[in-house]
Motif scaffolding. Sequence first.
Motif, PDB file in Angstrom:
ATOM      1  N   LEU A 105       0.694  -1.161  -0.032  1.00  0.00           N
ATOM      2  CA  LEU A 105       0.001  -0.175  -0.024  1.00  0.00           C
ATOM      3  C   LEU A 105       0.693   1.232   0.037  1.00  0.00           C
ATOM      4  CD1 LEU A 105      -2.701  -1.309   2.486  1.00  0.00           C
ATOM      5  CD2 LEU A 105      -3.057  -0.917   0.103  1.00  0.00           C
ATOM      6  N   VAL A 106       1.883   1.245   0.834  1.00  0.00           N
ATOM      7  CA  VAL A 106       2.913   2.456   0.792  1.00  0.00           C
ATOM      8  C   VAL A 106       3.522   2.694  -0.343  1.00  0.00           C
ATOM      9  CG1 VAL A 106       4.981   3.335   1.793  1.00  0.00           C
ATOM     10  CG2 VAL A 106       3.137   2.212   3.458  1.00  0.00           C
ATOM     11  N   ALA A 107       3.849   1.370  -1.209  1.00  0.00           N
ATOM     12  CA  ALA A 107       4.610   1.383  -2.290  1.00  0.00           C
ATOM     13  C   ALA A 107       3.684   2.067  -3.514  1.00  0.00           C
ATOM     14  CB  ALA A 107       4.986   0.131  -2.682  1.00  0.00           C
ATOM     15  N   GLY A 108       2.383   1.799  -3.100  1.00  0.00           N
ATOM     16  CA  GLY A 108       1.478   2.364  -4.254  1.00  0.00           C
ATOM     17  C   GLY A 108       1.270   3.736  -4.068  1.00  0.00           C
ATOM     18  N   GLY A 109       1.818   4.580  -3.055  1.00  0.00           N
ATOM     19  CA  GLY A 109       1.609   6.109  -2.929  1.00  0.00           C
ATOM     20  C   GLY A 109       0.659   6.253  -1.876  1.00  0.00           C
ATOM     21  N   ALA A 110       0.260   5.379  -1.111  1.00  0.00           N
ATOM     22  CA  ALA A 110      -0.719   5.762   0.082  1.00  0.00           C
ATOM     23  C   ALA A 110      -0.050   5.937   1.349  1.00  0.00           C
ATOM     24  CB  ALA A 110      -1.801   4.535   0.166  1.00  0.00           C
ATOM     25  N   HIS A 111      -0.509   6.957   1.994  1.00  0.00           N
ATOM     26  CA  HIS A 111      -0.285   7.183   3.381  1.00  0.00           C
ATOM     27  C   HIS A 111      -1.332   6.211   4.169  1.00  0.00           C
ATOM     28  CE1 HIS A 111       1.256   8.934   7.031  1.00  0.00           C
ATOM     29  NE2 HIS A 111      -0.040   9.018   7.500  1.00  0.00           N
ATOM     30  N   VAL A 112      -0.660   5.423   5.110  1.00  0.00           N
ATOM     31  CA  VAL A 112      -1.607   4.355   5.474  1.00  0.00           C
ATOM     32  C   VAL A 112      -1.527   4.583   7.023  1.00  0.00           C
ATOM     33  CG1 VAL A 112      -1.413   1.875   6.394  1.00  0.00           C
ATOM     34  CG2 VAL A 112      -0.752   2.533   3.895  1.00  0.00           C
ATOM     35  N   VAL A 113      -2.863   4.318   7.533  1.00  0.00           N
ATOM     36  CA  VAL A 113      -3.003   4.527   8.965  1.00  0.00           C
ATOM     37  C   VAL A 113      -3.744   3.095   9.575  1.00  0.00           C
ATOM     38  CG1 VAL A 113      -4.838   5.485  10.886  1.00  0.00           C
ATOM     39  CG2 VAL A 113      -3.984   6.518   8.846  1.00  0.00           C
ATOM     40  N   MET A 114      -2.825   2.610  10.660  1.00  0.00           N
ATOM     41  CA  MET A 114      -3.054   1.266  11.232  1.00  0.00           C
ATOM     42  C   MET A 114      -3.583   1.449  12.601  1.00  0.00           C
ATOM     43  SD  MET A 114       0.348  -0.609  10.102  1.00  0.00           S
ATOM     44  CE  MET A 114      -0.142  -2.316  10.472  1.00  0.00           C
ATOM     45  N   PHE A 115      -4.226   0.632  13.206  1.00  0.00           N
ATOM     46  CA  PHE A 115      -4.851   0.556  14.565  1.00  0.00           C
ATOM     47  C   PHE A 115      -4.396  -0.768  15.519  1.00  0.00           C
ATOM     48  CE2 PHE A 115      -7.636   2.303  11.471  1.00  0.00           C
ATOM     49  CZ  PHE A 115      -8.173   3.417  12.050  1.00  0.00           C
ATOM     50  N   THR A 116      -4.240  -0.365  16.706  1.00  0.00           N
ATOM     51  CA  THR A 116      -4.085  -1.497  17.584  1.00  0.00           C
ATOM     52  C   THR A 116      -5.381  -1.816  17.971  1.00  0.00           C
ATOM     53  OG1 THR A 116      -3.808   0.195  19.288  1.00  0.00           O
ATOM     54  CG2 THR A 116      -1.753  -0.649  18.429  1.00  0.00           C
ATOM     55  N   ALA A 117      -5.295  -2.980  18.875  1.00  0.00           N
ATOM     56  CA  ALA A 117      -6.679  -3.587  19.171  1.00  0.00           C
ATOM     57  C   ALA A 117      -6.887  -2.893  20.746  1.00  0.00           C
ATOM     58  CB  ALA A 117      -6.533  -5.048  19.191  1.00  0.00           C
ATOM     59  N   PRO A 118      -8.037  -2.699  20.982  1.00  0.00           N
ATOM     60  CA  PRO A 118      -8.616  -2.292  22.498  1.00  0.00           C
ATOM     61  C   PRO A 118      -7.876  -3.096  23.493  1.00  0.00           C
ATOM     62  CG  PRO A 118     -10.481  -3.281  21.539  1.00  0.00           C
ATOM     63  CD  PRO A 118      -9.366  -3.192  20.507  1.00  0.00           C
ATOM     64  N   LEU A 139       3.572  -5.753  17.696  1.00  0.00           N
ATOM     65  CA  LEU A 139       3.956  -6.245  16.480  1.00  0.00           C
ATOM     66  C   LEU A 139       3.290  -5.318  15.242  1.00  0.00           C
ATOM     67  CD1 LEU A 139       3.552  -9.953  16.650  1.00  0.00           C
ATOM     68  CD2 LEU A 139       5.876  -8.798  16.779  1.00  0.00           C
ATOM     69  N   VAL A 140       2.207  -4.939  15.650  1.00  0.00           N
ATOM     70  CA  VAL A 140       1.322  -3.724  14.857  1.00  0.00           C
ATOM     71  C   VAL A 140       2.183  -2.635  14.853  1.00  0.00           C
ATOM     72  CG1 VAL A 140      -0.497  -2.429  14.361  1.00  0.00           C
ATOM     73  CG2 VAL A 140      -0.760  -4.713  14.719  1.00  0.00           C
ATOM     74  N   ARG A 141       2.748  -2.137  16.031  1.00  0.00           N
ATOM     75  CA  ARG A 141       3.448  -0.995  16.130  1.00  0.00           C
ATOM     76  C   ARG A 141       4.770  -0.918  15.440  1.00  0.00           C
ATOM     77  NH1 ARG A 141       1.895  -1.281  21.554  1.00  0.00           N
ATOM     78  NH2 ARG A 141      -0.091  -0.349  22.022  1.00  0.00           N
ATOM     79  N   GLU A 142       5.487  -2.215  15.550  1.00  0.00           N
ATOM     80  CA  GLU A 142       6.723  -2.419  14.713  1.00  0.00           C
ATOM     81  C   GLU A 142       6.471  -2.126  13.274  1.00  0.00           C
ATOM     82  OE1 GLU A 142       8.375  -6.050  15.769  1.00  0.00           O
ATOM     83  OE2 GLU A 142       8.746  -5.244  17.882  1.00  0.00           O
ATOM     84  N   VAL A 143       5.389  -2.701  12.469  1.00  0.00           N
ATOM     85  CA  VAL A 143       5.036  -2.745  11.225  1.00  0.00           C
ATOM     86  C   VAL A 143       5.128  -1.326  10.681  1.00  0.00           C
ATOM     87  CG1 VAL A 143       3.338  -3.246   9.454  1.00  0.00           C
ATOM     88  CG2 VAL A 143       4.305  -5.002  11.034  1.00  0.00           C
ATOM     89  N   ALA A 144       4.301  -0.573  11.570  1.00  0.00           N
ATOM     90  CA  ALA A 144       4.148   1.061  11.349  1.00  0.00           C
ATOM     91  C   ALA A 144       5.070   1.797  11.317  1.00  0.00           C
ATOM     92  CB  ALA A 144       3.102   1.462  12.389  1.00  0.00           C
ATOM     93  N   ASP A 145       6.343   1.382  12.070  1.00  0.00           N
ATOM     94  CA  ASP A 145       7.509   2.025  12.282  1.00  0.00           C
ATOM     95  C   ASP A 145       8.187   1.903  11.199  1.00  0.00           C
ATOM     96  OD1 ASP A 145       6.847   3.264  14.689  1.00  0.00           O
ATOM     97  OD2 ASP A 145       8.100   1.818  16.040  1.00  0.00           O
ATOM     98  N   ARG A 146       8.146   0.535  10.611  1.00  0.00           N
ATOM     99  CA  ARG A 146       8.978   0.229   9.689  1.00  0.00           C
ATOM    100  C   ARG A 146       8.632   0.832   8.199  1.00  0.00           C
ATOM    101  NH1 ARG A 146       9.791  -4.627  11.209  1.00  0.00           N
ATOM    102  NH2 ARG A 146       7.899  -5.612  10.401  1.00  0.00           N
ATOM    103  N   ARG A 147       7.126   0.877   7.975  1.00  0.00           N
ATOM    104  CA  ARG A 147       6.576   1.000   6.816  1.00  0.00           C
ATOM    105  C   ARG A 147       6.367   2.686   6.876  1.00  0.00           C
ATOM    106  NH1 ARG A 147       7.931  -2.761   3.391  1.00  0.00           N
ATOM    107  NH2 ARG A 147       7.534  -4.744   4.049  1.00  0.00           N
ATOM    108  N   GLY A 148       6.498   3.434   7.921  1.00  0.00           N
ATOM    109  CA  GLY A 148       6.105   4.845   8.172  1.00  0.00           C
ATOM    110  C   GLY A 148       4.841   5.219   7.851  1.00  0.00           C
ATOM    111  N   ALA A 149       3.773   4.247   8.559  1.00  0.00           N
ATOM    112  CA  ALA A 149       2.510   4.337   8.803  1.00  0.00           C
ATOM    113  C   ALA A 149       2.128   5.067   9.812  1.00  0.00           C
ATOM    114  CB  ALA A 149       1.734   2.927   8.910  1.00  0.00           C
TER     115      ALA A 149
END
Length: 249
Positions: A105-118, A139-149
């Motif tokens: 998604l990032v490579a396709g030009g999108a700024h991505v917003v992710m969510f943690t679970a409650p 793990l979700v936070r790690e992905v977001a850090d790595r991908r700039g989300a």
Amino acid sequence: MTFDRYVALGDSFTEGVGDPDPTRPHGVRGWADRVAEVLEHPGFGYANLAIRGRKLRPILAEQIEPALALRPDLVTIHAGANDVLRPRVDLDGLVADYDVAIGRLVAGGAHVVMFTAPDPGPAAVLRTLRGRFALFNELVREVADRRGATVVDLWRMRDYRDPRLWDVDRMHLSAAGHQRMAIAVLDALEVAHELQPLPLTEREPLPTADQVRAHLVWAREHAAPWVGRRLRGTSSGDGLSPRWPTLTR
């Protein structure tokens, strides 16, 4: 930030379950619709491909390619909570697949917003899964850090311990909860807006006997059907199509 093509992906959280509106597809509105209404400007388009009940890998398999085809510059995606609730789950393998999809998604030009679970800590039925939810969220936070989300960290939003932000099924956000989430997403994106939290009705504490009766009603009307679908291998989203499958105003 200004966005022109917004695509929302995920499960019931993104579809808008718990925020009824009979004038809209599937009879719901939800935080993503509320965000799109703020972002709207001439030439703006919004699509919502989320389907209730979907687990992470089906979300990736069914929604990533259609999303990329819409060439979004903003994507929000919520996935994984339905997986964490299952008796067995390979969190590392699951999030590895999630990471690849976010990268696309990032490579396709999108700024991505992710969510943690409650945080399930306040919920007696789910409290035993708190460690699993915490690991998934990290793990979700790690992905977001790595991908700039961007991360909307629902785990840390302690106001969501208020049951008035949840629907009567205790699994989905209420209208007030969806409004609060729309505010959180817009704030995370640093988008100026005038949304305000919806007013919450004061509730008198229930006597112990009434609390027990309320728990029994919830178990019969909401928990038991959910467990039944798991045992049958069915989903509340079976047969549903995306609410807004193409970019629209």
